[in-house]
Design a protein around this motif. Structure first.
Motif: not given
Length: 79
Positions: A29-51
């Motif tokens: 997830x990026x900034x609380x939204x489920x993200x696809x592989x092609x989503x653009x990442x920029x500085x300041x984004x919060x990334x959450x990964x469920x392992x």
């Protein structure tokens, strides 16, 4: 930069194909939204990964196409 490539370059996930599969499964997830592989990442984004049994939450501090292995931890900070 694409999310799957960022995860690989920052070494949060070791292989780009594994990062791509994690995104497709909805575990990233990026900034609380489920993200696809092609989503653009920029500085300041919060990334959450469920392992599975562990969640990782990081803030993007820098976006670079290539970086040395020793310096990869400078691309993010744990929250």
């Amino acid at each position: 930069m694409r999310l799957d490539k960022y995860l690989k370059v920052s070494r949060l996930i070791k292989r780009r194909t594994v990062a791509n599969e994690a995104c497709d499964a909805g575990r990233v997830m990026i900034n609380g939204n489920v993200a696809k592989a092609g989503t653009n990442v920029k500085e300041g984004d919060i990334i959450e990964i469920n392992f599975g049994n562990k969640d990782v939450k990081v803030k993007v501090t820098s976006v670079q196409e290539t970086i040395r292995k020793e310096d990869a931890k400078e691309l993010f900070e744990y929250i």
